[in-house]
Design a protein around this motif. Structure first.
Motif, PDB file in Angstrom:
ATOM      1  N   GLN A 165      54.724  63.447  64.784  1.00 32.46           N
ATOM      2  CA  GLN A 165      55.781  63.421  63.616  1.00 32.46           C
ATOM      3  C   GLN A 165      55.375  63.420  62.288  1.00 32.46           C
ATOM      4  O   GLN A 165      55.619  63.969  61.430  1.00 32.46           O
ATOM      5  CB  GLN A 165      56.501  61.948  64.024  1.00 32.46           C
ATOM      6  CG  GLN A 165      57.719  61.678  63.074  1.00 32.46           C
ATOM      7  CD  GLN A 165      58.293  60.524  63.001  1.00 32.46           C
ATOM      8  OE1 GLN A 165      57.629  59.361  63.175  1.00 32.46           O
ATOM      9  NE2 GLN A 165      59.458  60.138  63.011  1.00 32.46           N
ATOM     10  N   THR A 166      54.011  62.827  62.208  1.00 32.92           N
ATOM     11  CA  THR A 166      53.486  62.677  60.654  1.00 32.92           C
ATOM     12  C   THR A 166      52.872  63.962  60.545  1.00 32.92           C
ATOM     13  O   THR A 166      52.904  64.634  59.552  1.00 32.92           O
ATOM     14  CB  THR A 166      52.526  61.755  60.573  1.00 32.92           C
ATOM     15  OG1 THR A 166      52.771  60.419  60.829  1.00 32.92           O
ATOM     16  CG2 THR A 166      51.509  61.531  59.220  1.00 32.92           C
ATOM     17  N   THR A 167      52.569  64.782  61.399  1.00 33.03           N
ATOM     18  CA  THR A 167      51.991  65.973  61.379  1.00 33.03           C
ATOM     19  C   THR A 167      53.091  66.976  60.714  1.00 33.03           C
ATOM     20  O   THR A 167      52.715  67.914  59.774  1.00 33.03           O
ATOM     21  CB  THR A 167      51.251  66.592  62.744  1.00 33.03           C
ATOM     22  OG1 THR A 167      50.215  65.765  63.064  1.00 33.03           O
ATOM     23  CG2 THR A 167      50.834  68.078  62.430  1.00 33.03           C
ATOM     24  N   MET A 168      54.092  66.970  61.401  1.00 31.99           N
ATOM     25  CA  MET A 168      55.143  67.796  61.040  1.00 31.99           C
ATOM     26  C   MET A 168      55.785  67.362  59.518  1.00 31.99           C
ATOM     27  O   MET A 168      56.216  68.521  58.759  1.00 31.99           O
ATOM     28  CB  MET A 168      56.496  67.780  62.180  1.00 31.99           C
ATOM     29  CG  MET A 168      56.193  68.293  63.282  1.00 31.99           C
ATOM     30  SD  MET A 168      55.280  69.645  63.529  1.00 31.99           S
ATOM     31  CE  MET A 168      56.711  70.851  63.140  1.00 31.99           C
ATOM     32  N   LEU A 169      55.910  66.259  59.300  1.00 34.97           N
ATOM     33  CA  LEU A 169      56.360  65.882  57.888  1.00 34.97           C
ATOM     34  C   LEU A 169      55.050  66.281  56.675  1.00 34.97           C
ATOM     35  O   LEU A 169      55.783  66.920  55.816  1.00 34.97           O
ATOM     36  CB  LEU A 169      56.174  64.455  57.794  1.00 34.97           C
ATOM     37  CG  LEU A 169      57.567  63.573  58.564  1.00 34.97           C
ATOM     38  CD1 LEU A 169      57.233  62.056  58.640  1.00 34.97           C
ATOM     39  CD2 LEU A 169      58.909  64.102  57.803  1.00 34.97           C
ATOM     40  N   ILE A 170      53.952  66.234  57.175  1.00 34.01           N
ATOM     41  CA  ILE A 170      53.139  66.860  56.084  1.00 34.01           C
ATOM     42  C   ILE A 170      53.015  68.590  56.014  1.00 34.01           C
ATOM     43  O   ILE A 170      53.373  68.885  54.955  1.00 34.01           O
ATOM     44  CB  ILE A 170      51.441  66.518  56.682  1.00 34.01           C
ATOM     45  CG1 ILE A 170      51.393  65.085  56.618  1.00 34.01           C
ATOM     46  CG2 ILE A 170      50.432  67.279  55.764  1.00 34.01           C
ATOM     47  CD1 ILE A 170      50.018  64.633  57.137  1.00 34.01           C
ATOM     48  N   SER A 203      49.592  78.393  51.669  1.00 34.62           N
ATOM     49  CA  SER A 203      48.929  79.477  52.733  1.00 34.62           C
ATOM     50  C   SER A 203      48.404  78.495  53.847  1.00 34.62           C
ATOM     51  O   SER A 203      48.337  77.336  53.617  1.00 34.62           O
ATOM     52  CB  SER A 203      47.964  80.339  52.277  1.00 34.62           C
ATOM     53  OG  SER A 203      46.856  79.391  51.555  1.00 34.62           O
ATOM     54  N   TRP A 204      48.164  79.007  55.074  1.00 31.10           N
ATOM     55  CA  TRP A 204      47.989  78.384  56.138  1.00 31.10           C
ATOM     56  C   TRP A 204      46.348  77.606  55.981  1.00 31.10           C
ATOM     57  O   TRP A 204      46.403  76.405  56.329  1.00 31.10           O
ATOM     58  CB  TRP A 204      48.025  79.320  57.533  1.00 31.10           C
ATOM     59  CG  TRP A 204      49.085  79.784  57.815  1.00 31.10           C
ATOM     60  CD1 TRP A 204      49.557  80.994  57.919  1.00 31.10           C
ATOM     61  CD2 TRP A 204      50.126  79.060  58.564  1.00 31.10           C
ATOM     62  NE1 TRP A 204      50.846  81.132  58.479  1.00 31.10           N
ATOM     63  CE2 TRP A 204      51.294  79.759  58.791  1.00 31.10           C
ATOM     64  CE3 TRP A 204      50.338  77.697  58.918  1.00 31.10           C
ATOM     65  CZ2 TRP A 204      52.433  79.527  59.370  1.00 31.10           C
ATOM     66  CZ3 TRP A 204      51.561  77.258  59.501  1.00 31.10           C
ATOM     67  CH2 TRP A 204      52.664  78.153  59.724  1.00 31.10           C
ATOM     68  N   ASP A 205      45.497  78.297  55.424  1.00 35.44           N
ATOM     69  CA  ASP A 205      44.350  77.977  55.243  1.00 35.44           C
ATOM     70  C   ASP A 205      44.459  76.560  54.263  1.00 35.44           C
ATOM     71  O   ASP A 205      43.812  75.573  54.308  1.00 35.44           O
ATOM     72  CB  ASP A 205      43.192  78.816  54.659  1.00 35.44           C
ATOM     73  CG  ASP A 205      43.561  79.603  53.414  1.00 35.44           C
ATOM     74  OD1 ASP A 205      44.748  79.845  53.307  1.00 35.44           O
ATOM     75  OD2 ASP A 205      42.997  79.542  52.571  1.00 35.44           O
ATOM     76  N   ALA A 206      45.356  76.881  53.002  1.00 34.41           N
ATOM     77  CA  ALA A 206      45.388  75.771  52.138  1.00 34.41           C
ATOM     78  C   ALA A 206      46.109  74.480  52.600  1.00 34.41           C
ATOM     79  O   ALA A 206      45.798  73.429  52.483  1.00 34.41           O
ATOM     80  CB  ALA A 206      46.357  76.441  50.928  1.00 34.41           C
ATOM     81  N   LYS A 207      47.053  74.737  53.735  1.00 32.30           N
ATOM     82  CA  LYS A 207      47.493  73.497  54.172  1.00 32.30           C
ATOM     83  C   LYS A 207      46.420  72.615  54.910  1.00 32.30           C
ATOM     84  O   LYS A 207      46.290  71.505  54.865  1.00 32.30           O
ATOM     85  CB  LYS A 207      48.441  73.818  55.273  1.00 32.30           C
ATOM     86  CG  LYS A 207      49.716  74.694  55.079  1.00 32.30           C
ATOM     87  CD  LYS A 207      50.566  75.193  56.157  1.00 32.30           C
ATOM     88  CE  LYS A 207      51.629  76.096  55.635  1.00 32.30           C
ATOM     89  NZ  LYS A 207      52.823  75.750  55.052  1.00 32.30           N
ATOM     90  N   ALA A 208      45.587  73.281  55.727  1.00 34.28           N
ATOM     91  CA  ALA A 208      44.550  72.542  56.579  1.00 34.28           C
ATOM     92  C   ALA A 208      43.485  71.750  55.595  1.00 34.28           C
ATOM     93  O   ALA A 208      43.165  70.762  55.646  1.00 34.28           O
ATOM     94  CB  ALA A 208      43.717  73.524  57.516  1.00 34.28           C
ATOM     95  N   LEU A 209      43.295  72.645  54.380  1.00 31.96           N
ATOM     96  CA  LEU A 209      42.219  72.199  53.447  1.00 31.96           C
ATOM     97  C   LEU A 209      42.712  70.912  52.435  1.00 31.96           C
ATOM     98  O   LEU A 209      41.857  70.085  52.350  1.00 31.96           O
ATOM     99  CB  LEU A 209      41.764  73.395  52.622  1.00 31.96           C
ATOM    100  CG  LEU A 209      40.921  74.504  53.464  1.00 31.96           C
ATOM    101  CD1 LEU A 209      40.371  75.378  52.505  1.00 31.96           C
ATOM    102  CD2 LEU A 209      39.651  73.952  54.192  1.00 31.96           C
ATOM    103  N   ILE A 210      43.939  71.119  52.192  1.00 25.93           N
ATOM    104  CA  ILE A 210      44.575  70.075  51.530  1.00 25.93           C
ATOM    105  C   ILE A 210      44.636  68.707  52.397  1.00 25.93           C
ATOM    106  O   ILE A 210      44.193  67.561  51.735  1.00 25.93           O
ATOM    107  CB  ILE A 210      45.895  70.276  51.093  1.00 25.93           C
ATOM    108  CG1 ILE A 210      45.848  71.477  49.758  1.00 25.93           C
ATOM    109  CG2 ILE A 210      46.487  69.089  50.716  1.00 25.93           C
ATOM    110  CD1 ILE A 210      47.405  72.054  49.559  1.00 25.93           C
ATOM    111  N   VAL A 211      44.959  68.716  53.651  1.00 28.85           N
ATOM    112  CA  VAL A 211      44.844  67.709  54.499  1.00 28.85           C
ATOM    113  C   VAL A 211      43.330  67.407  54.613  1.00 28.85           C
ATOM    114  O   VAL A 211      43.304  66.011  54.606  1.00 28.85           O
ATOM    115  CB  VAL A 211      45.486  67.958  56.068  1.00 28.85           C
ATOM    116  CG1 VAL A 211      45.424  66.683  56.940  1.00 28.85           C
ATOM    117  CG2 VAL A 211      46.938  68.281  55.708  1.00 28.85           C
TER     118      VAL A 211
END
Length: 704
Positions: free
Chosen positions: A107-112, A120-128
């Motif tokens: 649930q937290t993953t989907m909220l993030i 972008s897809w890579d930015a999502k992962a790197l921000i987290v």
């Protein structure tokens, strides 16, 4: 979809119960066009610096070691993170406050993902990743073993670290070394996923066509799933840190890792890594192909570089002897042996190439014979390289090649076990090779001088030397003038030409020689008419007036050509047709007679009367028999003709009678300044020194 809708729709879902397609569908609902920008490289540099430093600290704690002080990378830029500080803290708080269980982590993953929908897809992962570093970085304050005092400031910093560690509940970590091992392993794994995402981003930023790198399309479907599991893992690890730093904990509030989670992560990571590796191989192949293509088509090149680009793979580049061999003895050779050479490339399969091998074998032998130099080209500078191409070099194909080499005893170079896909692709593209044997010619500079010499070699043999494309045009057209004239006297000649007959055209001033030659020729025709179609035509047979008419026509053609060239000059301005006209006019002076042998419209030999008679008469003595199909009729005929000429002694000199003013090579004006007109020619004397015993004065030409 709002945050509330996502939370309510996913609250009871466990990602371990969903397959990749279901996760992909859910994740894509949160993704929009990439309008938000951030410096992902800088962000990753800072975050990974913190995480790797913290991993090193916890590893030291687990191993009862001491903290290393040189873990941070120098030169990191921290200004790029400031614009994201608030967002990172909010995400870190969300991860820290996640409830126990994989459903809440989902649930937290989907909220993030909803909050980062415009990245972008890579930015999502790197921000987290950076948000996770805020919490995981607190482990850098874990109390370490006391080191020697280095001053008052250092002592004060150590006291501050102790206080921060107390506030974050870090001292209790010493009691959880087993859990720390699991956490560290999970963090290391998720950092591998981050590394793969960064590598993927670098690959797609090169903007290769999906058609050229088809595996990229698979990674485009995988990346949302990889990003999801990366963020999910960061959420899970943050929850683990929260558990570790809780002083009053019991077994009930312990955050257990989801069942089979590690195994699922390994499978996803392994699949993505494999696809990335395939991507890199395909991209490397494209870059290698482009580099080699530039060598082949570029300027300032040499034959060795071009051949290497075609046949030597990257891992063989330092030593070509792994692939190029001498066909005669099977010994490996260096491709550098072909430097500054003209190369006939024989490109073929292994089936139905006996005729081509026989053809090239004959050319190979002729290249070693006199004359050694023709039209400024040295025969010794022409080499043959065979590149056999098959679908697979299995044991059967290898044995077939070795047997072929053993049976034919070819003396040229051979490329063995050629399975270099990029080279085969280039060969198919550059030479238009479509599994049908071809023999292109490359110059010493690696330039293609003839796309396929096979037809030229088949028709003309060594007479086509130096085998350029222009030589075929020259040889095909240089006798057009002759056929235009001779067919006026015998129209049936056109039928013989179309049917590709061997045609003997002859004439002369000796009636005895004409009768004997015609009788011998008819006898030869009867002997071989089932295998070799022969027709003969004596000039003047139907009308004796045809003889002077023919020679007057040839003289006129020659005079017209000289006027076209500027009214005179020497050998340097005569084209090939002019040269052949002169040869025929020289041959006309033979006291016995003259003979022309052609195959179809391709004139093979201009022969002297007596020697041609002996060649026809002594057919049974020819060393190379036509029954064995070892050579064609014209080749065997010419070989015996040359042998008979040698028996007659030194080459016979031919002479020319000057009958037209156009034959004079230079015009001399009257020395009287009051006149200045061209002087009349009253006599011309051409004398040949051929055969005279004059030491150190070699003959300059066979035609004088």
């Amino acid at each position: 979809m709002s945050n509330y809708q996502i939370a309510s729709s996913n609250v009871l879902q466990s990602p371990l119960e969903l397959d990749d397609d279901q996760i992909l569908e859910n994740v894509y609902k949160t993704h929009f066009h990439c309008v938000e920008k951030c410096d992902v490289q800088c962000l990753h540099s800072v975050a990974s610096n913190v995480i790797h430093h913290s991993i090193a600290i916890t590893d030291c704690l687990i191993n009862k070691g001491s903290q290393q002080s040189d873990q941070f990378h120098e030169g990191s830029s921290f200004g790029c993170v400031q614009q994201l500080t608030a967002k990172l803290k909010r995400i870190a708080c969300q991860m820290l406050c996640t409830g126990r269980g994989d459903k809440y982590a989902h649930q937290t993953t989907m909220l993030i993902l909803e909050q980062l929908k415009a990245y972008s897809w890579d930015a999502k992962a790197l921000i987290v990743e950076a948000a996770f570093a805020l919490e995981f970085g607190k482990l850098s304050h874990i109390p370490q073993s006391q080191s020697q005092s280095q001053g008052e400031v250092v002592d004060q910093l150590q006291e501050v670290e102790k206080s921060l560690a107390e506030l974050n509940g870090l001292p209790s970590l010493r009691e959880k070394s087993e859990e720390l091992v699991i956490l560290n392993g999970l963090v290391k794994k998720v950092m591998q996923m981050i590394a793969c995402i960064s590598e993927w981003k670098e690959l797609i930023s090169k903007e290769y066509d999906i058609k050229e790198v088809p595996i990229l399309s698979q990674t485009l479907h995988q990346i949302p799933v990889i990003v999801y599991w990366t963020i999910f893992t960061f959420v899970t690890c943050t929850a683990q840190i929260n558990y570790f730093t809780t002083t009053h904990h019991t077994k009930d509030n312990r955050y257990e890792l989801p069942k089979h989670f590690d195994h699922r992560l390994d499978g996803i990571l392994k699949s993505f890594q494999d696809n990335l590796e395939d991507c890199k191989k395909q991209i490397e192949a494209i870059e290698d192909y482009t580099k080699r293509k530039n060598i082949i088509y570029g300027g300032n090149k040499d034959i060795v570089r071009v051949l290497r680009a075609f046949i030597i793979s990257t891992h063989q580049y330092s030593d070509s002897r792994q692939i190029v061999y001498c066909g005669l003895n099977g010994q490996p050779v260096k491709i550098e042996d072909l430097k500054k050479k003209h190369v006939l490339l024989f490109i073929s399969g292994l089936e139905n190439i006996q005729d081509e091998i026989k053809l090239l074998k004959g050319i190979y032998e002729k290249l070693k014979e006199e004359p050694r130099e023709v039209e400024g080209y040295k025969k010794e500078d022409f080499k043959i390289l065979w590149i056999p191409i098959v679908d697979e070099w299995n044991e059967r194909n290898k044995k077939d090649l070795e047997k072929m080499l053993e049976d034919t005893k070819i003396g040229w170079y051979v490329v063995k076990d050629f399975n270099f896909k990029t080279g085969i692709r280039l060969i198919r593209e550059v030479f238009k090779y479509k599994d049908k044997s071809i023999i292109p010619l490359l110059s010493p500079q690696g330039k293609v001088e003839n796309d396929d010499t096979k037809l030229l070699l088949s028709i003309w043999g060594i007479d086509g030397f130096p085998f350029k494309a222009s030589d075929y045009t020259r040889l095909t057209q240089q006798w057009n003038w002759f056929w235009n004239e001779i067919t006026k006297f015998n129209p049936r000649m056109k039928e013989f030409i179309e049917d590709d007959y061997y045609i003997f055209i002859f004439g002369g001033t000796s009636s005895k020689w004409i009768e004997e030659f015609e009788t011998a020729l008819n006898s030869l025709k009867r002997q071989i008419e089932t295998t070799v179609p022969i027709e003969l035509y004596r000039l003047g047979r139907d009308d004796s007036r045809d003889v002077p008419r023919f020679w007057i026509a040839i003289d006129s053609l020659l005079a017209n050509r000289k006027h076209t060239k500027g009214g005179g000059g020497g050998e340097g301005v005569m084209d090939f047709s002019t040269r052949e006209m002169k040869r025929l006019l020289f041959l006309k002076q033979d006291p016995k007679g003259w003979v022309i042998l052609s195959k179809g419209s391709n004139v093979k030999l201009l022969g002297q009367g007596e020697v041609m008679y002996r060649t026809v008469k002594e057919f049974e003595k020819w060393p190379r028999k036509l029954d064995d199909q070892e050579v064609s009729f014209d080749v065997a005929f010419k070989e015996y003709y040359e042998r008979c000429k040698l028996k007659d002694g030194p080459p016979k000199c031919e002479h020319s009678e000057i009958t037209y003013p156009s034959d004079i090579l230079a015009r001399i004006p009257c020395p009287n300044v009051d006149c200045g007109r061209s002087m009349e020619v009253t006599s011309v004397n051409y004398k040949c020194c051929h055969g005279l015993e004059q030491p150190n004065v070699p003959p300059r030409s066979n035609l004088c």
